[in-house]
Design a protein around this motif. Structure first.
Motif, PDB file in Angstrom:
ATOM      1  N   PHE A  21       0.830  -1.210   0.000  1.00  0.00           N
ATOM      2  CA  PHE A  21       0.000   0.000   0.000  1.00  0.00           C
ATOM      3  C   PHE A  21       0.864   1.260   0.000  1.00  0.00           C
ATOM      4  N   ILE A  22       1.984   1.235   0.731  1.00  0.00           N
ATOM      5  CA  ILE A  22       2.879   2.397   0.743  1.00  0.00           C
ATOM      6  C   ILE A  22       3.405   2.674  -0.659  1.00  0.00           C
ATOM      7  N   VAL A  23       3.811   1.608  -1.339  1.00  0.00           N
ATOM      8  CA  VAL A  23       4.319   1.752  -2.709  1.00  0.00           C
ATOM      9  C   VAL A  23       3.222   2.279  -3.633  1.00  0.00           C
ATOM     10  N   LEU A  24       2.021   1.718  -3.503  1.00  0.00           N
ATOM     11  CA  LEU A  24       0.892   2.168  -4.326  1.00  0.00           C
ATOM     12  C   LEU A  24       0.578   3.637  -4.076  1.00  0.00           C
ATOM     13  N   SER A  25       0.658   4.051  -2.811  1.00  0.00           N
ATOM     14  CA  SER A  25       0.343   5.432  -2.469  1.00  0.00           C
ATOM     15  C   SER A  25       1.350   6.404  -3.071  1.00  0.00           C
ATOM     16  N   VAL A  26       2.621   6.030  -3.027  1.00  0.00           N
ATOM     17  CA  VAL A  26       3.644   6.869  -3.664  1.00  0.00           C
ATOM     18  C   VAL A  26       3.378   6.935  -5.174  1.00  0.00           C
TER      19      VAL A  26
END
Length: 376
Positions: free
Chosen positions: A74-79
């Motif tokens: 999710f962190i990667v997707l958010s970035v």
């Protein structure tokens, strides 16, 4: 109310709507419903329930093995959403200045103003999006041992949804990675849900013909009476369920040849038309009849519901991850700035927020200047 103008009818419904909220607010105050977990403010109703907290804890425990991995993704997707949103808005702003025909209209979704015909689908979409967004925050927060102060359901004017309220002190004390996971969960969950809806549309709502979007003036198609909205069902008796098959059949057609089309007109009637082809202006050996075709998908209420849900899910996921405080993207960036720039973090947060508010605002302003008032 047939004798009333549209403005009078809208005014009447608005009056009833506001009166209902005033009565609800007075009832809440009179019977102290807040003590029972029901808070009523002007245009806001909040139902707090411990069951929602227990549901979050249960899901967090049952998904405990995979949730850390999912939260990191999710962190990667958010970035990715943040970068994509910044790139898209910047490119679209350039188009609005220099290539208007390539620009995409960007405008705020305001019920009954910019959202009219699609309002029922918008309300359903927002209810689903808010529920998924907030409970994704809550599940990750519960797993990361960040106390959830309260959770439940709410009505914002006419829009239903859910909410999760992490304890502010518990959240501030959490490690940076935990904060980022929690902040990233909402928009990422909306993005994943939107992509799933796209897959459902592709799997269960395949094209069933070739839609004529436009007809070239004085072309064979125009002379045969074809109009935008008509659907080609077959060529030479061969079904054309989608644009690719139609093009494959037309590749074997010679210039000057008469093709036989089965057409379903936009009024619902069907007919067989014989149309003599001509050569394409850009390629004299290619036979055309003079139409602008696309895949035809039969529009139903279920299709529209899924379509709007995926559109709003992905759109809101992108907007919410822009580095604008107090959006999730703004908080996400702020905690990174706080980690690496310490005392300058607040100043940088303000500067970045102003830049992106300006970027978004210019896109909206130029949309109205270039395209006029838009409603969907």
């Amino acid at each position: 109310m047939k004798h009333l103008t549209l403005f009078d009818q809208l005014s009447f419904y608005l009056f009833i709507f506001l009166l209902a909220w005033i009565i609800a607010y007075l009832v809440g105050e009179k019977f102290r419903l807040k003590e029972r977990g029901i808070e009523i403010f002007p245009l806001i109703l909040i139902l707090r329930t411990r069951k929602a907290n227990r549901i979050l804890d249960t899901i967090a425990k049952k998904t405990g093995r995979i949730l850390p991995t999912v939260a990191n993704i999710f962190i990667v997707l958010s970035v990715g959403l943040m970068v994509f949103g910044a790139y898209t808005l910047t490119k679209n702003l350039f188009y609005l200045f220099y290539r208007v025909e390539a620009a995409v209209p960007i405008f705020p979704a305001v019920p009954m103003i910019t959202v009219r015909e699609s309002l029922p689908y918008f309300l359903v979409s927002v209810a689903i999006i808010i529920f998924i967004h907030e409970f994704a925050h809550g599940i990750v927060a519960s797993h990361e041992k960040v106390k959830v102060k309260s959770a439940g359901f709410m009505f914002l004017a006419i829009i239903p949804g859910g909410f999760v309220e992490p304890d502010e002190e518990s959240f501030k004390k959490a490690e940076l990675t935990k904060k980022l996971r929690i902040l990233a969960a909402g928009s990422s969950a909306n993005l994943v849900f939107g992509l799933v809806m796209i897959l459902i549309l592709a799997a269960f709502f395949p094209p069933t013909g070739v839609l004529i979007q436009g007809v070239v003036n004085d072309s064979p198609a125009a002379k045969a009476g074809l109009q935008p909205g008509d659907v080609i069902k077959s060529v030479y008796g061969k079904p054309t369920p989608n644009l690719n098959i139609f093009r494959e059949i037309m590749r074997d057609v010679k210039v000057g040849e008469t093709v036989v089309l089965e057409v379903e007109f936009k009024n619902g009637s069907t007919s067989t038309l014989k149309i003599k082809t001509i050569s394409a202006p850009e390629n004299k050996s290619r036979a055309i009849i003079g139409i602008y075709p696309s895949d035809y998908i039969k529009i139903t209420p279920l299709y529209l519901t899924i379509f709007w849900v995926q559109l709003w899910s992905i759109s809101i996921a992108i907007i919410n991850m822009l580095p604008i405080y107090p959006l999730d993207g703004g908080s996400f960036v702020y905690y990174l700035l706080e980690k690496y720039f310490k005392k300058h973090a607040k100043t940088l947060k303000i500067i970045i927020s102003i830049v992106f508010v300006a970027l978004l605002g210019l896109n909206i302003a130029l949309t109205f200047l270039r395209f006029g008032f838009i409603s969907i």
